[in-house]
Design a protein around this motif. Structure first.
Motif, PDB file in Angstrom:
ATOM      1  N   LEU A   1      -6.522 -10.862   0.761  1.00 25.17           N
ATOM      2  CA  LEU A   1      -6.853 -12.030   1.574  1.00 25.17           C
ATOM      3  C   LEU A   1      -6.605 -11.776   3.058  1.00 25.17           C
ATOM      4  O   LEU A   1      -7.397 -12.144   3.891  1.00 25.17           O
ATOM      5  CB  LEU A   1      -6.040 -13.246   1.120  1.00 25.17           C
ATOM      6  N   LYS A   2      -5.477 -11.175   3.351  1.00 23.87           N
ATOM      7  CA  LYS A   2      -5.175 -10.889   4.749  1.00 23.87           C
ATOM      8  C   LYS A   2      -4.470  -9.552   4.860  1.00 23.87           C
ATOM      9  O   LYS A   2      -3.980  -9.001   3.883  1.00 23.87           O
ATOM     10  CB  LYS A   2      -4.348 -12.000   5.373  1.00 23.87           C
ATOM     11  N   LYS A   3      -4.437  -9.060   6.079  1.00 25.78           N
ATOM     12  CA  LYS A   3      -3.759  -7.784   6.302  1.00 25.78           C
ATOM     13  C   LYS A   3      -2.718  -7.952   7.383  1.00 25.78           C
ATOM     14  O   LYS A   3      -2.861  -8.796   8.269  1.00 25.78           O
ATOM     15  CB  LYS A   3      -4.791  -6.710   6.561  1.00 25.78           C
ATOM     16  N   TRP A   4      -1.652  -7.184   7.293  1.00 19.01           N
ATOM     17  CA  TRP A   4      -0.568  -7.232   8.254  1.00 19.01           C
ATOM     18  C   TRP A   4       0.066  -5.858   8.340  1.00 19.01           C
ATOM     19  O   TRP A   4      -0.211  -4.972   7.538  1.00 19.01           O
ATOM     20  CB  TRP A   4       0.454  -8.305   7.879  1.00 19.01           C
ATOM     21  N   VAL A   5       0.924  -5.709   9.323  1.00 18.81           N
ATOM     22  CA  VAL A   5       1.646  -4.445   9.495  1.00 18.81           C
ATOM     23  C   VAL A   5       3.068  -4.646   9.018  1.00 18.81           C
ATOM     24  O   VAL A   5       3.766  -5.558   9.463  1.00 18.81           O
ATOM     25  CB  VAL A   5       1.627  -3.997  10.973  1.00 18.81           C
TER      26      VAL A   5
END
Length: 90
Positions: A36-40
């Motif tokens: 759904l989403k991407k992050w670091v």
């Protein structure tokens, strides 16, 4: 083969350890994507952008500012074999 000597150039350098802020040294991370989403997500490593690309910085590395303002890491043993401290006149 010809031999060359490094020109005597004075550079600024500072030894880096975790928790110490030096401009250009930034924590690294891994890109995570859950569909759904991407992050670091921090990976515990630190990096600095150099003219040759991003390089990992290890605790104790010296961060050298070159003659054109560029920054790069140098391992302590190489730094100590290559550089000597310059006494500054006030």
């Amino acid at each position: 083969m010809a031999k060359y000597r490094k020109k005597p150039v004075v550079v600024e350098a500072e030894q880096w350890f975790p928790g110490k802020h030096i401009d250009g040294v930034n924590p690294g991370g891994d890109i995570v994507f859950d569909g759904l989403k991407k992050w670091v997500e921090p990976n515990g490593k630190y990096y600095i952008s150099t003219l040759e690309g991003d390089m990992e910085v290890s605790p104790g590395d010296y961060i050298i500012t070159g003659v054109k303002g560029e920054k790069y890491p140098c391992k302590p043993d190489i730094f100590e074999a290559t550089y000597e401290k310059v006494e500054q006149k006030h």
